[in-house]
Design a protein around this motif. Structure first.
Motif, PDB file in Angstrom:
ATOM      1  N   SER A  76       0.790  -1.219   0.000  1.00  0.00           N
ATOM      2  CA  SER A  76       0.000   0.000   0.000  1.00  0.00           C
ATOM      3  C   SER A  76       0.830   1.281   0.000  1.00  0.00           C
ATOM      4  N   HIS A  77       2.056   1.224   0.509  1.00  0.00           N
ATOM      5  CA  HIS A  77       2.816   2.469   0.695  1.00  0.00           C
ATOM      6  C   HIS A  77       4.024   2.601  -0.210  1.00  0.00           C
ATOM      7  N   GLY A  78       4.175   1.723  -1.187  1.00  0.00           N
ATOM      8  CA  GLY A  78       5.415   1.731  -1.954  1.00  0.00           C
ATOM      9  C   GLY A  78       6.527   1.202  -1.078  1.00  0.00           C
ATOM     10  N   ALA A  79       7.768   1.439  -1.472  1.00  0.00           N
ATOM     11  CA  ALA A  79       8.880   0.923  -0.685  1.00  0.00           C
ATOM     12  C   ALA A  79       9.079   1.777   0.566  1.00  0.00           C
ATOM     13  N   THR A  80       9.392   1.113   1.665  1.00  0.00           N
ATOM     14  CA  THR A  80       9.655   1.826   2.916  1.00  0.00           C
ATOM     15  C   THR A  80      11.130   1.678   3.266  1.00  0.00           C
ATOM     16  N   LEU A  81      11.596   2.545   4.148  1.00  0.00           N
ATOM     17  CA  LEU A  81      12.961   2.347   4.626  1.00  0.00           C
ATOM     18  C   LEU A  81      12.980   2.319   6.145  1.00  0.00           C
ATOM     19  N   GLU A  82      13.951   1.548   6.650  1.00  0.00           N
ATOM     20  CA  GLU A  82      14.029   1.333   8.085  1.00  0.00           C
ATOM     21  C   GLU A  82      15.330   1.923   8.611  1.00  0.00           C
ATOM     22  N   VAL A  83      15.222   2.650   9.717  1.00  0.00           N
ATOM     23  CA  VAL A  83      16.411   3.180  10.382  1.00  0.00           C
ATOM     24  C   VAL A  83      16.438   2.669  11.816  1.00  0.00           C
ATOM     25  N   VAL A  84      17.626   2.600  12.371  1.00  0.00           N
ATOM     26  CA  VAL A  84      17.805   2.098  13.731  1.00  0.00           C
ATOM     27  C   VAL A  84      18.211   3.266  14.616  1.00  0.00           C
ATOM     28  N   VAL A  85      17.396   3.534  15.638  1.00  0.00           N
ATOM     29  CA  VAL A  85      17.581   4.726  16.449  1.00  0.00           C
ATOM     30  C   VAL A  85      17.975   4.346  17.867  1.00  0.00           C
ATOM     31  N   GLU A  86      19.073   4.895  18.327  1.00  0.00           N
ATOM     32  CA  GLU A  86      19.420   4.743  19.740  1.00  0.00           C
ATOM     33  C   GLU A  86      18.770   5.905  20.485  1.00  0.00           C
ATOM     34  N   PRO A  87      17.948   5.613  21.478  1.00  0.00           N
ATOM     35  CA  PRO A  87      17.183   6.690  22.110  1.00  0.00           C
ATOM     36  C   PRO A  87      18.020   7.511  23.081  1.00  0.00           C
ATOM     37  N   THR A  88      19.033   8.163  22.581  1.00  0.00           N
ATOM     38  CA  THR A  88      19.838   9.051  23.412  1.00  0.00           C
ATOM     39  C   THR A  88      19.987  10.382  22.685  1.00  0.00           C
ATOM     40  N   GLY A  89      20.275  11.439  23.418  1.00  0.00           N
ATOM     41  CA  GLY A  89      20.419  12.759  22.826  1.00  0.00           C
ATOM     42  C   GLY A  89      19.066  13.322  22.425  1.00  0.00           C
ATOM     43  N   THR A  90      19.062  14.593  22.048  1.00  0.00           N
ATOM     44  CA  THR A  90      17.797  15.259  21.708  1.00  0.00           C
ATOM     45  C   THR A  90      17.113  14.601  20.521  1.00  0.00           C
ATOM     46  N   GLY A  91      17.879  14.385  19.462  1.00  0.00           N
ATOM     47  CA  GLY A  91      17.296  13.850  18.240  1.00  0.00           C
ATOM     48  C   GLY A  91      16.855  12.410  18.396  1.00  0.00           C
ATOM     49  N   GLY A  92      17.726  11.597  18.949  1.00  0.00           N
ATOM     50  CA  GLY A  92      17.418  10.179  19.117  1.00  0.00           C
ATOM     51  C   GLY A  92      16.222   9.957  20.025  1.00  0.00           C
ATOM     52  N   THR A  93      16.148  10.731  21.094  1.00  0.00           N
ATOM     53  CA  THR A  93      15.036  10.579  22.030  1.00  0.00           C
ATOM     54  C   THR A  93      13.718  10.957  21.350  1.00  0.00           C
ATOM     55  N   TRP A  94      13.759  12.041  20.583  1.00  0.00           N
ATOM     56  CA  TRP A  94      12.546  12.481  19.895  1.00  0.00           C
ATOM     57  C   TRP A  94      12.079  11.444  18.876  1.00  0.00           C
TER      58      TRP A  94
END
Ligand SMILES: Cc1cc2nc3c(=O)[nH]c(=O)nc-3n(C[C@H](O)[C@H](O)[C@H](O)COP(=O)(O)O)c2cc1C
Lengths: 284, 282
Positions: A76-94
């Motif tokens: 339904s959505h075309g190709a998706t991409l996956e990222v791996v996030v470490e929940p640290t720092g401002t960006g990662g936590t968000w």
């Protein structure tokens, strides 16, 4: 108007995408993103830059860069991409706090991918923590070319180890080391690189992770007469090549020392081109 | 390009939009173009080019703060020769006005840059970077005194073909800005760019400059003051603009055109979108 026709397929896009799913795996969050047109352009070793925050104008101006871990076709959505996030720092936590359906502004795929060998050679892939993310699509490409793939995966502990199950499926042999010895042998990439690289008999070593680890891998590969391709992550204010802020010290064409943008000339560099000691001692 | 645009002109140089890409914030132009970030903008200002190549500062050069970016690139650039060979041809062929930002370590070098760039096809204008934070420490000709800034402008004016616009970029120093703008205008600048970063400190203690949202009210003030004192002088405002509303505020304060810099690092399409918005396309 301004694009070279042959490069169109690899030019990046800047889009308003959406979070399709967010899954906790170990210490990380795996985010699957719908970003129209982006996944189709992905080549292993490229990354995406995301904007942090929902409100506009945003409080956080720098982009946050993430390796592309996986690209998957969906009905339904075309190709998706996956990222791996470490929940640290401002960006990662968000990012790690995002829910399914949340909007996300994303630019990519960015940077130069891993160079692939023309011959079916023997390859060792070395990844530390979440930085191992781009090695999995790389392993698939290498296998399609008839390459023999072995892997070294490392992390401080089991929770930060990425993809050991996948690795056993794609690679002929997998070595695992953890800082606390919770899985595999106790050790770090920097410690085991000489031995693992030598034993692998690799013609090409691909590596992502800490600068210390990459330094050791590049040195071990050189000692072995192997090529190395290193994915070097540094903080990238824009990720798109605009600001000249994310420079990496390299040996230039004529053998002269130079600083080049990690985001457009990298993130993948030939290991023998990076001036590792300078990289590790310059102010970051 | 659709011409419902509020076309503007600086010294006879017609611009398709009052929105320009600020120096040092648009890469070589190619990176923005790949993301459609140059579409419909009035012009592209290069990062500052010097006669000789400069390696720039090592390590991390741009830091996020809650007020904007603090940065110090150390004027990293390939030098005039490489720029002419590897960057200008692409810009000349692209559908965008090109303004080359330059700085020099002596008046003789300024004159040299003027001659060589003035002769190069595809250069629509020169922007003299007279207010780089810590310019003298980087070995640049010291332009902190208005009469010295005027000497640099005069040195360039003498050797620059008339058809090439000459922009003088001076800083937001509230005490000297009117005096400096008057001096560079009298020395032959066609327009004055009120911009550049405010002197600031990097987290690691090195000197640098602050760009982004915090600068906007300061920049609006200097534009308004210079416009009040020198109403006939074309002004280009720069500081914290990120979208069409900000551009309108600069135009209302007396600017003829507006440069967008730091905001591009956050959203590479924002200048193109601001230009489209001002044309009424959104
Ligand atoms: C990363 C970065 C690099 C810059 N490089 C230059 C430069 O080479 N020459 C120059 O005149 N101004 C340079 N500037 C200043 C901008 O052109 C602009 O005048 C200033 O940042 C204020 O506008 P802004 O807040 O929209 O960025 C730079 C700014 C940033 C953020």
């Amino acid at each position: 108007m301004t694009q070279q026709p042959t490069r169109v397929a690899h030019t990046p896009l800047h889009v308003r995408g959406e979070v399709l799913s967010s899954k906790r795996i170990g210490a990380y969050r795996h985010l699957t993103l719908v970003a129209p047109g982006m996944a189709e352009r992905h080549r292993p070793g490229t990354f995406v830059a995301v904007s942090v925050g929902h409100t506009r104008p945003r409080a956080h101006l720098a982009r946050r860069s993430y390796w592309v871990h996986r690209v998957r076709p969906t009905g339904s959505h075309g190709a998706t991409l996956e990222v791996v996030v470490e929940p640290t720092g401002t960006g990662g936590t968000w990012l790690a706090g995002l829910d399914q359906g949340d909007p996300i502004e994303v630019t990519g795929p960015l940077g130069r991918p891993f160079a692939l060998p023309k011959e079916p050679v023997t390859c060792l892939l070395v990844g530390e923590g979440y930085a191992a993310a781009p090695l999995f699509p790389l392993a698939e490409r290498l296998r399609e070319r008839g390459c023999t793939v072995t892997m070294l995966l490392a992390a401080p502990d089991e929770a930060h180890l990425l993809g050991t199950l996948d690795a056993r499926r794609t690679a002929r042999a997998v070595t695992v080391v953890t800082g606390d010895g919770s899985v595999g042998a106790k050790g770090t990439v920097a410690e085991v690189a000489p031995e693992v690289v030598a034993k692998s008999g690799a013609d090409v070593v691909y590596a992502t992770g800490s600068h210390e680890g990459l330094h050791a891998v590049a040195a071990a590969a050189e000692a072995q007469g192997a090529w190395s391709q290193t994915g070097v992550a540094v903080d990238q204010p824009c990720g798109t090549g605009l600001c000249f802020g994310c420079t990496i010290p390299v040996v230039g064409e004529a053998g002269s020392p130079r600083h080049v943008r990690a985001c457009v000339e990298g993130p993948v560099f030939r290991g023998d081109r990076v001036r590792w000691t300078d990289l590790r001692t310059e102010p970051r | 390009m659709t011409a419902t645009a509020p076309e503007v002109a600086i010294a006879g140089l017609a611009l398709a939009s009052p929105v320009l890409v600020a120096a040092g914030c648009g890469g070589t132009g190619r990176e923005l173009a790949a993301l459609d970030g140059l579409t419909g903008v009035g012009g592209f200002v290069t990062r500052t080019i010097t006669l000789d190549p400069r390696e720039g500062h090592p390590g991390r050069r741009v830091h996020e703060t809650d007020a904007g970016f603090v940065h110090a690139t150390g004027l990293a650039n390939p030098g005039l020769h490489q720029f002419l060979a590897t960057e200008l041809p692409w810009l000349a062929a692209a559908d965008v006005r090109t303004v080359v930002s330059v700085a020099a370590s002596s008046l003789g070098e300024y004159a040299d840059l003027a001659r060589r760039l003035g002769d190069s096809p595809g250069v629509d204008g020169l922007e003299l970077d007279l207010a780089t934070p810590d310019g003298p420490a980087l070995g640049l000709f010291d332009t902190r005194e208005p009469f010295q800034a005027a000497r640099a402008v005069a040195a360039v004016r003498r050797d620059l073909p008339r058809g090439t616009a000459l922009l003088a970029k001076v800083g937001h120093d509230p005490l000297r800005v009117v005096e400096t703008a008057r001096a560079v205008a009298e020395a032959g600048a066609d327009a004055v760019v009120l911009g550049n970063a405010l002197p600031a400190l990097l987290p690691d203690g090195r000197p640098g400059g602050l760009s982004g949202p915090a600068v906007r009210p300061v920049a609006l003030r200097t534009v308004a003051e210079v416009h009040a004192a020198l109403p006939g002088l074309p002004l280009v405002g720069a500081g914290g603009a990120a979208g069409a509303d900000h551009v309108r505020a600069f135009l209302a304060a007396g600017a003829t055109a507006v440069q967008i810099g730091a905001a591009l690092l956050h959203d590479p399409t924002c200048a193109a979108r601001a230009a489209a918005d001002l044309r009424g396309e959104t």
